[in-house]
Design a protein around this motif. Structure first.
Motif, PDB file in Angstrom:
ATOM      1  N   TRP A 234       0.840  -1.198   0.000  1.00 26.94           N
ATOM      2  CA  TRP A 234       0.000   0.000   0.000  1.00 26.94           C
ATOM      3  C   TRP A 234       0.873   1.245   0.000  1.00 26.94           C
ATOM      4  O   TRP A 234       1.905   1.303   0.665  1.00 26.94           O
ATOM      5  CB  TRP A 234      -0.912  -0.003   1.233  1.00 26.94           C
ATOM      6  CG  TRP A 234      -1.819   1.178   1.273  1.00 26.94           C
ATOM      7  CD1 TRP A 234      -2.976   1.351   0.570  1.00 26.94           C
ATOM      8  CD2 TRP A 234      -1.641   2.368   2.036  1.00 26.94           C
ATOM      9  NE1 TRP A 234      -3.535   2.565   0.853  1.00 26.94           N
ATOM     10  CE2 TRP A 234      -2.728   3.223   1.759  1.00 26.94           C
ATOM     11  CE3 TRP A 234      -0.665   2.823   2.940  1.00 26.94           C
ATOM     12  CZ2 TRP A 234      -2.877   4.478   2.327  1.00 26.94           C
ATOM     13  CZ3 TRP A 234      -0.815   4.084   3.512  1.00 26.94           C
ATOM     14  CH2 TRP A 234      -1.908   4.891   3.203  1.00 26.94           C
ATOM     15  N   GLU A 235       0.436   2.214  -0.767  1.00 27.38           N
ATOM     16  CA  GLU A 235       1.203   3.436  -0.949  1.00 27.38           C
ATOM     17  C   GLU A 235       0.348   4.590  -0.439  1.00 27.38           C
ATOM     18  O   GLU A 235      -0.844   4.645  -0.754  1.00 27.38           O
ATOM     19  CB  GLU A 235       1.352   3.593  -2.460  1.00 27.38           C
ATOM     20  CG  GLU A 235       2.616   4.176  -2.991  1.00 27.38           C
ATOM     21  CD  GLU A 235       2.460   4.365  -4.503  1.00 27.38           C
ATOM     22  OE1 GLU A 235       2.758   5.466  -4.961  1.00 27.38           O
ATOM     23  OE2 GLU A 235       2.026   3.421  -5.202  1.00 27.38           O
ATOM     24  N   ASP A 236       0.945   5.487   0.303  1.00 28.25           N
ATOM     25  CA  ASP A 236       0.208   6.688   0.688  1.00 28.25           C
ATOM     26  C   ASP A 236       0.264   7.643  -0.495  1.00 28.25           C
ATOM     27  O   ASP A 236       1.312   8.198  -0.802  1.00 28.25           O
ATOM     28  CB  ASP A 236       0.832   7.337   1.922  1.00 28.25           C
ATOM     29  CG  ASP A 236       0.083   8.615   2.312  1.00 28.25           C
ATOM     30  OD1 ASP A 236      -0.984   8.888   1.708  1.00 28.25           O
ATOM     31  OD2 ASP A 236       0.558   9.329   3.212  1.00 28.25           O
ATOM     32  N   ARG A 237      -0.845   7.785  -1.159  1.00 28.63           N
ATOM     33  CA  ARG A 237      -0.877   8.644  -2.342  1.00 28.63           C
ATOM     34  C   ARG A 237      -1.679   9.908  -2.076  1.00 28.63           C
ATOM     35  O   ARG A 237      -2.169  10.541  -3.011  1.00 28.63           O
ATOM     36  CB  ARG A 237      -1.482   7.861  -3.511  1.00 28.63           C
ATOM     37  CG  ARG A 237      -0.617   6.670  -3.905  1.00 28.63           C
ATOM     38  CD  ARG A 237      -1.325   5.746  -4.867  1.00 28.63           C
ATOM     39  NE  ARG A 237      -1.697   6.394  -6.113  1.00 28.63           N
ATOM     40  CZ  ARG A 237      -1.432   5.893  -7.315  1.00 28.63           C
ATOM     41  NH1 ARG A 237      -0.809   4.759  -7.455  1.00 28.63           N
ATOM     42  NH2 ARG A 237      -1.824   6.521  -8.398  1.00 28.63           N
ATOM     43  N   SER A 238      -1.802  10.274  -0.812  1.00 29.48           N
ATOM     44  CA  SER A 238      -2.679  11.395  -0.482  1.00 29.48           C
ATOM     45  C   SER A 238      -2.169  12.731  -1.020  1.00 29.48           C
ATOM     46  O   SER A 238      -2.943  13.665  -1.176  1.00 29.48           O
ATOM     47  CB  SER A 238      -2.905  11.463   1.022  1.00 29.48           C
ATOM     48  OG  SER A 238      -1.667  11.572   1.687  1.00 29.48           O
ATOM     49  N   TYR A 239      -0.880  12.825  -1.312  1.00 29.03           N
ATOM     50  CA  TYR A 239      -0.364  14.111  -1.807  1.00 29.03           C
ATOM     51  C   TYR A 239      -0.231  14.157  -3.325  1.00 29.03           C
ATOM     52  O   TYR A 239       0.232  15.142  -3.880  1.00 29.03           O
ATOM     53  CB  TYR A 239       0.987  14.437  -1.150  1.00 29.03           C
ATOM     54  CG  TYR A 239       0.823  14.616   0.327  1.00 29.03           C
ATOM     55  CD1 TYR A 239       0.206  15.762   0.825  1.00 29.03           C
ATOM     56  CD2 TYR A 239       1.194  13.610   1.208  1.00 29.03           C
ATOM     57  CE1 TYR A 239      -0.008  15.912   2.177  1.00 29.03           C
ATOM     58  CE2 TYR A 239       0.990  13.753   2.566  1.00 29.03           C
ATOM     59  CZ  TYR A 239       0.388  14.906   3.051  1.00 29.03           C
ATOM     60  OH  TYR A 239       0.166  15.049   4.396  1.00 29.03           O
ATOM     61  N   LEU A 240      -0.649  13.092  -3.976  1.00 29.51           N
ATOM     62  CA  LEU A 240      -0.562  13.031  -5.433  1.00 29.51           C
ATOM     63  C   LEU A 240      -1.533  14.038  -6.061  1.00 29.51           C
ATOM     64  O   LEU A 240      -2.662  14.186  -5.602  1.00 29.51           O
ATOM     65  CB  LEU A 240      -0.970  11.616  -5.854  1.00 29.51           C
ATOM     66  CG  LEU A 240      -0.355  11.027  -7.100  1.00 29.51           C
ATOM     67  CD1 LEU A 240       1.134  10.791  -6.880  1.00 29.51           C
ATOM     68  CD2 LEU A 240      -1.039   9.703  -7.423  1.00 29.51           C
ATOM     69  N   VAL A 241      -1.066  14.721  -7.116  1.00 29.42           N
ATOM     70  CA  VAL A 241      -1.956  15.603  -7.876  1.00 29.42           C
ATOM     71  C   VAL A 241      -2.544  14.747  -9.004  1.00 29.42           C
ATOM     72  O   VAL A 241      -1.803  14.059  -9.696  1.00 29.42           O
ATOM     73  CB  VAL A 241      -1.162  16.798  -8.462  1.00 29.42           C
ATOM     74  CG1 VAL A 241      -2.039  17.638  -9.384  1.00 29.42           C
ATOM     75  CG2 VAL A 241      -0.596  17.650  -7.345  1.00 29.42           C
ATOM     76  N   PRO A 242      -3.870  14.747  -9.182  1.00 28.21           N
ATOM     77  CA  PRO A 242      -4.467  13.924 -10.235  1.00 28.21           C
ATOM     78  C   PRO A 242      -3.835  14.229 -11.591  1.00 28.21           C
ATOM     79  O   PRO A 242      -3.669  15.402 -11.953  1.00 28.21           O
ATOM     80  CB  PRO A 242      -5.946  14.343 -10.239  1.00 28.21           C
ATOM     81  CG  PRO A 242      -6.182  14.927  -8.900  1.00 28.21           C
ATOM     82  CD  PRO A 242      -4.890  15.532  -8.464  1.00 28.21           C
ATOM     83  N   TYR A 243      -3.479  13.189 -12.293  1.00 28.51           N
ATOM     84  CA  TYR A 243      -2.765  13.375 -13.556  1.00 28.51           C
ATOM     85  C   TYR A 243      -2.974  12.174 -14.467  1.00 28.51           C
ATOM     86  O   TYR A 243      -2.898  11.031 -14.017  1.00 28.51           O
ATOM     87  CB  TYR A 243      -1.268  13.563 -13.246  1.00 28.51           C
ATOM     88  CG  TYR A 243      -0.359  13.475 -14.431  1.00 28.51           C
ATOM     89  CD1 TYR A 243      -0.465  14.397 -15.480  1.00 28.51           C
ATOM     90  CD2 TYR A 243       0.610  12.471 -14.526  1.00 28.51           C
ATOM     91  CE1 TYR A 243       0.371  14.310 -16.577  1.00 28.51           C
ATOM     92  CE2 TYR A 243       1.462  12.387 -15.626  1.00 28.51           C
ATOM     93  CZ  TYR A 243       1.333  13.311 -16.653  1.00 28.51           C
ATOM     94  OH  TYR A 243       2.146  13.220 -17.731  1.00 28.51           O
ATOM     95  N   ALA A 244      -3.278  12.455 -15.734  1.00 33.50           N
ATOM     96  CA  ALA A 244      -3.421  11.379 -16.719  1.00 33.50           C
ATOM     97  C   ALA A 244      -2.314  11.532 -17.752  1.00 33.50           C
ATOM     98  O   ALA A 244      -2.114  12.625 -18.288  1.00 33.50           O
ATOM     99  CB  ALA A 244      -4.786  11.454 -17.393  1.00 33.50           C
ATOM    100  N   GLU A 245      -1.578  10.451 -17.990  1.00 37.94           N
ATOM    101  CA  GLU A 245      -0.438  10.525 -18.918  1.00 37.94           C
ATOM    102  C   GLU A 245      -0.870  10.722 -20.362  1.00 37.94           C
ATOM    103  O   GLU A 245      -0.167  11.332 -21.151  1.00 37.94           O
ATOM    104  CB  GLU A 245       0.406   9.260 -18.804  1.00 37.94           C
ATOM    105  CG  GLU A 245       1.230   9.200 -17.544  1.00 37.94           C
ATOM    106  CD  GLU A 245       1.972   7.871 -17.412  1.00 37.94           C
ATOM    107  OE1 GLU A 245       2.494   7.383 -18.418  1.00 37.94           O
ATOM    108  OE2 GLU A 245       1.995   7.331 -16.281  1.00 37.94           O
ATOM    109  N   TYR A 246      -2.017  10.147 -20.716  1.00 35.13           N
ATOM    110  CA  TYR A 246      -2.442  10.210 -22.123  1.00 35.13           C
ATOM    111  C   TYR A 246      -3.824  10.834 -22.236  1.00 35.13           C
ATOM    112  O   TYR A 246      -4.781  10.324 -21.662  1.00 35.13           O
ATOM    113  CB  TYR A 246      -2.470   8.811 -22.732  1.00 35.13           C
ATOM    114  CG  TYR A 246      -1.184   8.055 -22.518  1.00 35.13           C
ATOM    115  CD1 TYR A 246      -0.073   8.320 -23.323  1.00 35.13           C
ATOM    116  CD2 TYR A 246      -1.070   7.108 -21.507  1.00 35.13           C
ATOM    117  CE1 TYR A 246       1.124   7.656 -23.120  1.00 35.13           C
ATOM    118  CE2 TYR A 246       0.126   6.434 -21.290  1.00 35.13           C
ATOM    119  CZ  TYR A 246       1.214   6.711 -22.101  1.00 35.13           C
ATOM    120  OH  TYR A 246       2.394   6.053 -21.886  1.00 35.13           O
ATOM    121  N   LEU A 247      -3.905  11.920 -22.999  1.00 40.00           N
ATOM    122  CA  LEU A 247      -5.197  12.562 -23.232  1.00 40.00           C
ATOM    123  C   LEU A 247      -5.632  12.289 -24.669  1.00 40.00           C
ATOM    124  O   LEU A 247      -4.839  12.427 -25.599  1.00 40.00           O
ATOM    125  CB  LEU A 247      -5.105  14.075 -23.032  1.00 40.00           C
ATOM    126  CG  LEU A 247      -4.726  14.593 -21.651  1.00 40.00           C
ATOM    127  CD1 LEU A 247      -4.879  16.109 -21.601  1.00 40.00           C
ATOM    128  CD2 LEU A 247      -5.584  13.954 -20.563  1.00 40.00           C
TER     129      LEU A 247
END
Ligand SMILES: *[C@@H]1O[C@H](CO)[C@@H](O)[C@H](O)[C@H]1NC(C)=O
Length: 323
Positions: free
Chosen positions: A253-266
């Protein structure tokens, strides 16, 4: 109730087929009818706006103009891998004039009403929109109803008046209105891969709408569904909801609470600046035109003065010559 558990079993089986590793599915919070119409209270879930309990469904909006309503889970998702299954029913009196649609969310700010299918604009997280309005005025390359998924970090507005698909990571056309049976959507987010499956036939036949890799979503956001109506309307009903935590063996499990939502491919890029309104556009172009005329006019006047002066000089020279 029967539908809900059947739905689950089928889906769990489906998942096992999909993934090589076994996934332990932990059911988190489910919601299914019959509901106690009029009570307005649900464990784990909050309602806002026009959302209320009808007997067989949670009605986000009635078939009336200018309504918005939503349902949000009260608990943030802490799992890295999760699923969101919703059984919904969009139906109304309008044959062609109806609106606006539904949105499924994994977003930072729950219960915040706004213009994007009843929820806030400049959202942070994932929005999956089912737009049921056939907007002939807008240029687009898809039929409606249309499902479109967008990952936003809060910096872009939703352009509903255009295609509504700016920033789209995936989408598909679907039948979603005035069907005799409720439709089902299964949103699966596993190992940064977002997959959306639909069952619109009421036959437990799932079709993949799209699959997007490289989708980075933080932990700690909230699941919700919202809907709105505009000039035209529909009943937007939620029949059942299931949220699942997927526990993948050996995955840390990874604490991803500080991740900014991001999609690599649009699939479709974001529109950086909202386009100017038609009136403003006209005003700018007409003032530009005005300026051009003004500058042009001065140039013509100067030229004429110069020409006259030249002619006058020439005549003077000629007279001088003669004398
Ligand atoms: C938000 O997304 C835009 C477009 O992808 C990007 O330019 C911007 O840097 C992002 N903001 C943050 C805080 O990551």
């Amino acid at each position: 109730m029967r539908t809900s558990s059947k739905f689950l079993t089928i889906f769990s089986a489906f998942l096992c087929v999909l993934t090589i590793e076994a996934i332990v599915v932990k059911q988190e919070s489910s919601l299914y009818g019959p509901y106690e119409a009029g009570t307005g209270h649900l464990a784990y879930w909050g309602l806002s706006g026009s959302a209320h309990l009808a007997e067989t469904a949670i009605r986000l909006t009635p078939d009336e103009a200018a309504k918005q309503g939503s349902i949000w889970n009260n608990y943030a998702i802490l799992s890295n891998d999760w699923e969101f299954h919703v059984q919904f029913h969009i139906h109304g009196k309008g044959v062609h004039l109806n609106g606006n649609g539904l949105a499924f969310w994994y977003a930072r700010d729950p219960l915040t009403p706004g213009p994007v299918f009843g929820s806030r604009d400049y959202f942070s997280g994932l929005g999956i929109f089912i737009d049921t309005v056939e907007n002939a005025a807008a240029p687009h390359n898809h039929r409606h109803p249309y499902l479109s998924a967008v990952v936003n970090n809060g910096s872009f507005p939703y352009h509903h008046d255009e295609q509504g698909t700016a920033g789209q990571i995936g989408g598909c056309h679907l039948q979603a209105r005035n069907l005799e049976w409720p439709s089902k959507i299964a949103i699966s987010y596993i190992s940064d891969v977002l997959t959306v499956f639909l069952d619109t036939q009421g036959t437990e036949t799932w079709t993949q709408c799209f699959r997007a890799v490289g989708v980075h979503l933080p932990t700690g956001y909230f699941l919700g569904v919202s809907a709105n109506t505009g000039e035209y309307s529909d009943n937007h009903d939620i029949v059942a909801i299931t949220t699942l935590d997927n526990i993948i063996p050996d995955k840390i499990w990874e604490d991803r609470s500080y991740l900014v939502p991001y999609a690599e491919y649009l699939e479709i890029p974001f529109v950086a600046e909202p386009p100017p309104k038609a009136e403003e556009g006209e005003a700018t172009s007409s003032s530009l035109f005005g300026k051009a005329v003004y500058v042009g006019g001065i140039a013509v006047v100067l030229y004429v003065v110069y020409a006259i002066f030249k002619k006058y000089k020439a005549q003077k020279k000629e007279r001088k010559h003669r004398s």
